[in-house]
Structures are given as C-alpha cells and as structure tokens.
Write a protein that holds these residues in place. Sequence first.
Motif, mmCIF file in Angstrom:
data_model
loop_
_atom_site.group_PDB
_atom_site.id
_atom_site.type_symbol
_atom_site.label_atom_id
_atom_site.label_comp_id
_atom_site.label_asym_id
_atom_site.label_seq_id
_atom_site.Cartn_x
_atom_site.Cartn_y
_atom_site.Cartn_z
ATOM 1 N N THR A 1 0.867 -1.183 0.000
ATOM 2 C CA THR A 1 0.000 0.000 0.000
ATOM 3 C C THR A 1 0.900 1.228 0.000
ATOM 4 O OG1 THR A 1 -0.120 0.135 2.412
ATOM 5 C CG2 THR A 1 -1.859 -1.128 1.304
ATOM 6 N N GLU B 1 0.830 5.738 0.581
ATOM 7 C CA GLU B 1 0.101 6.949 0.905
ATOM 8 C C GLU B 1 0.135 7.838 -0.330
ATOM 9 O OE1 GLU B 1 1.465 8.439 4.736
ATOM 10 O OE2 GLU B 1 0.911 10.444 4.025
ATOM 11 N N LYS C 1 3.908 7.687 -1.592
ATOM 12 C CA LYS C 1 5.015 7.693 -0.634
ATOM 13 C C LYS C 1 4.675 6.758 0.526
ATOM 14 C CE LYS C 1 3.368 11.662 2.014
ATOM 15 N NZ LYS C 1 3.605 13.021 2.457
ATOM 16 N N ASN C 2 5.634 6.608 1.441
ATOM 17 C CA ASN C 2 5.425 5.750 2.622
ATOM 18 C C ASN C 2 4.801 4.408 2.259
ATOM 19 O OD1 ASN C 2 6.409 7.819 4.156
ATOM 20 N ND2 ASN C 2 4.374 8.595 4.731
ATOM 21 N N PHE C 3 5.455 3.712 1.375
ATOM 22 C CA PHE C 3 4.960 2.387 0.982
ATOM 23 C C PHE C 3 5.015 1.452 2.181
ATOM 24 C CE2 PHE C 3 4.669 1.988 -3.768
ATOM 25 C CZ PHE C 3 4.847 3.336 -4.044
ATOM 26 N N GLN C 4 4.065 0.557 2.242
ATOM 27 C CA GLN C 4 4.059 -0.469 3.296
ATOM 28 C C GLN C 4 3.705 -1.813 2.679
ATOM 29 O OE1 GLN C 4 1.150 0.742 6.191
ATOM 30 N NE2 GLN C 4 2.460 2.349 7.048
#
Lengths: 322, 257
Positions: A138, A140, B221-224
């Motif tokens: 996932t 942002e 941004k801030n991939f998880q």
Amino acid sequence: MAKVLIVAEQRDGKLKKSTFELVGAASAAGNETHVALLGDGVGALAAEIGTYGANKVHVAESASLKLYNGETYANVLTELVKSLSPDVVLASHTPTGRDLMPRIARRLDVGLASDCISLVFEGTNIKVRRPVYSGKATAEVEFLGAGPRLATIRANALGVGKPDASKKAEVAPFAVNAGEPKTKTTDVVQGASARPDVTEAAIVVSGGRALKSAENFKMIEDLADVLGAAVGASRAAVDAGYRPHRDQVGQTGKVVSPALYIACGISGAIQHLAGMRSSKTIVAINMDPEAPIYQIADYGMIGDIFQAVPALTEEFKKVKEH
Amino acid sequence: MNIYVCIKQVPDTETKIKLNADSSGIDTAGIKWILSPFDEFAVEEALRVKEKNAGSTVTVISAGPTRVVDSIRTALAMGCDNGIHVELPESADNAMAAKALAGALKKEAQVDLVFTGKEAIDDGAAQTSALIAEGMGIPCVTVVLGIEYSATAVKCKREVEGGAFEMVEAPLPVLIAAQKGLNEPRYASLPNIMKAKKKEVKSLKAADVAVTDGDQKIRFKNFQLPPPKQSGKKVPGEIPAAAKELVRLLHEEAKVV
Ligand SMILES: Cc1cc2nc3c(=O)[nH]c(=O)nc-3n(C[C@H](O)[C@H](O)[C@H](O)COP(=O)(O)OP(=O)(O)OC[C@H]3O[C@@H](n4cnc5c(N)ncnc54)[C@H](O)[C@@H]3O)c2cc1C
C-alpha cells in the motif's frame, strides 16, 4: 475542518451503501459535508442521506441525468465543484465513480487518488492510503499543487455508521446544465442475479477449480444465500466456464474487501490473494493443509468441500434462525 | 482507419513486491516486466478492427522510462504496425502519463479509434483512459465487453455492477477501455516476433508533447507491505463437528455472522 463534497451514487432510485460510508465518515470527522445527488426524480433520497449526517444535499434533476452518462455527469459536477469550492471531493470506487472522477479531475486540472482503503481528514486536506501492485503493498498518496483533493474510496473500506432519523440535511436544487453529450446510454440490461455484487457485498463466498463444474457451484450459491452473500470465483473456475468473468476475484478480476471472505477449494495463488487480501476475516476450506491460502486465512477447515460446504450451510442456517 | 492503442508496462503478476530502502517506492531490481494484461485485450481488438478494414494501421503508444519499449515490441509482435514511445520519468503519475499520451495522439494526422485496457494492474487506478479522452476532447467508454462497429460510430456493452450492462453509443473518434471478455488475445508467432524488431518505434521527449513537472498531480510515498498475518486457526476434527466449530468461531469470536 474541511468542506467536503460527496458524489452520491444511486441506481434505479436506490442509494448505494458506499455513499453512506462516505457521508458518515466525512460528517463524523466534523466536516462541512455536502452531497451531490444527480438523477431524475431522485430528490426524495436526500432525506436518507441526511440521516447519515450530511449538512446539505445539492440535487440536480433532469431527464438527461436519468441514466449515468460520463459526459453529462461530469459537466454538472464540474460546475457544482466550481461554484461550491470544496476542499475535498469524494466518490466510491465503483464502476460509476471510476468512470466519472478522472473526467472531473482533468477538467479541474487536479490529482485523483483512486481506490483508497483508508481516509483521514487533516484540516482541509485528506490523508489516504491505497493498494498498489494489486494489494501486494500500500502507499500513501500525496497531492501536489493546489485545488480540491479528489479521491475514490473502495466500497466497504470505511464501514457504514448508524443512521440517525432525527438528522436532516438542507436540500438545495442545483440548476442543471448537462450539455449535449457525444455518447448516449441507450439501455441498461439488468443482471440476472438477485445476489449482491461481489465488490459491494459484506460477505463473499468464492469457489475454485475444485468445484469441478458449473452445476456444483449450486452448493456455493446455497451457502451464499444463507449468508446474504455474493458469489465469487477464482480465475481457474472462470476459465473453466463454471462462472462468468464478472465473478472473478483477483488481480485480473474484481478486488473485494468484505467483512468475511470464504474461499472454497481455492489454492491461494498470488494473483487471487491480490483481489481479496484486504478482506477483514478470511476463511479457507481446502483439502490440502499446505495450500498457500492458509497463509492469509484467519480460520481454516481442512477437508473436502463437497462435505464441508453443505455442512457449513446447515450450521449457518441454525445460527441465522436464532 | 487510424487505430491507436495506449499500453502500460507493469511488473509480472507473479512478482513478489519488495520495498526500496526508504520505502519511497518498490525495489525494481529483478522485476520481470510485462504488457499489462488488460492492454492485451486492447491490442487484440485494434488488430481485429484493422483486419476487417483494409488499409488500416495500428500504432501502439506507451509513456514511461526506456524499459517500456520492450512492451511496445510485444504489441508489435502481436501485429501492431508501429510504435511511439514518450519518455517519462519512473515517477510519472496517471495525470502526467495521460497528458503525454493525449499529446502524442494530438500530433497524429488522424485518429479514429483509441484502445486502452480498463486499468493497469500495477496501480489499478482506472483513471488514465478517461484522462486521455478528456485531454483529447473525444468521448470515451470504459470497461467494455463488446463492440459493434459502423463506419462512423460504435455501440459498446459496458460492464457495471451486479452483472448489469450499459449499452453506450459513441461517434468516432472514440476511446474504448477494454475489459477481459472483449476478445481472446492472440499469441505472437515467432516470425512476427522477428519482424517486430525491425518495426519503427518513434521516440518523443516530454517537451515534445508539452509535458512539464507540474503535470504530475499526485505522488505515492510511505509504501508499506501488508502486515504479516498470524497463522490462522485451523478448526480440528471431522466435518460436521468442524463445521459447527467454525461457525461458532465466526459468530462468537470474529463476530462476522
Ligand atoms: C496474468 C495472470 C492473471 C491472473 N489473474 C488471476 C485472478 O484475477 N484471479 C485468480 O483467482 N487467479 C488469477 N490467475 C491464476 C492464478 O495463478 C491461479 O492459477 C488460480 O487462482 C488458481 O485457481 P484455483 O485456486 O481455483 O485452482 P488451483 O490452484 O488448481 O487450486 C485448487 C485448490 O482446490 C483444492 N481442492 C481440490 N479438490 C478439493 C476438494 N474436493 N475439497 C477441498 N479442496 C480441494 C486443491 O488442494 C487446490 O488447493 C492469474 C494468472 C495469471 C498468469
């Protein structure tokens, strides 16, 4: 607090549950919540939207808006956005939302975050997260530049709050300038199934190659009907002709996130997981205890689906009767 | 007919995604890139229209880093006539890609039909088709399962929810976003793969299609990675009893039924 505009979605005079998810989330976060309701003879639906906490419902009614048309709907909504100047515009990531929102984004020359699965309001901005690589990760989404933040939200991602009959929204007609569209929607051919859509349902029961025939899917349908669930399928089941492609769950099918996903005789290939791994509770029924589906299943039952599925149907019936 | 197909190169569906060191994106090392599966239906449809209309050409267009030329060659090997590559940075979003593709299409003398896939399987955003059409000022029909052609118009079967279809008519030029089921894509034959290597792929820079940094509207941004799941509970026992226990757990513990 943000000024939020939500694009309501209705078909045949019935509002989508996903619309209530958006209205409830925006209003619960204390935003000034506006809703755009387009159609023909749909004004009466505004009251129901109000019970989920909307402040104002802008109703655009015209015979030219009776059936969804990407051009006319985009014309009306772009005008509404320009006159209302919301900070945030939200729609559901449904066939309608995904056809409509890019058109509006292009006309406003702003970005669109599609298929978001989480939504947090921060002042006049939103923080959203969305699956990438079919849910294998996932990310942002950061909006660059000025202008309203546009997002489509996956159905079932936020959950529907409880309506409050004492809440009422102000209802304001919005003058329609639908324009002369180049495309014409001439007809809507209804689906044959009375079951909920696989992307909208709170429960999905899916069958795989192990079903062996289209007829055997009756067993999956029976289980689905006890639960008020939709029926899904793996690609192997679709390619074998057991189910139509519209039921396929996975990377090249539908992406679903129901509260409960029951996978029957599905091995759990990476492409299948991509379509259902965001489901809240996953149940797997498979003969093979090593099947990869068990790696993401919350509950598993090892055994033959031809015994397990009818047995589950009977047990669920008992629970439902209580 | 002047037929165009816009395609995207994506990681193979088997790819296990790894994040880069600062989680600003994925680690692309070792990824096998493929033509996005829905784009295969778009290419196939373009070729079928060409085969029915003598004198037609099919041009395949892709925007992205140099690696996407490989996927243009894949489409050429299926039978497209020539290609256009618009050079964009890896970070380009849907808005920038659509502006580049629409810009390349607007440079062409005549465009009758544009095909795309209904979405790409990497970001699954399903925005680019409508963005291109809006950018060109032509109508667009998305998620299309069937098309009837006449000399000046198309009649499309568009999939919506619940197994329903919308029948949508549109005049040419039109952009059509293909859904699985529209056709069965062909495989490239060995001779065609060889021929594809010699077909022309024109190269354009972002500036040639008036794309600037400001055309990027969003950034990921801030991939998880999804949190590792604890291994689930396997209900013990033989079937009627196990089924009873499973239903009890779903009812009392998970509270989903
Ligand atoms: C480009 C591409 C895109 C793809 N997209 C998708 C997609 O969108 N969705 C998708 O699902 N797949 C997709 N696939 C296919 C995917 O790789 C798998 O082939 C497919 O998911 C397998 O389906 P299945 O689990 O039903 O069949 P199988 O993998 O054959 O699994 C059948 C399972 O049933 C079990 N079984 C057999 N008999 C019984 C029984 N009597 N009782 C209990 N268990 C039994 C077996 O143990 C096995 O685990 C894609 C593949 C590619 C290459």
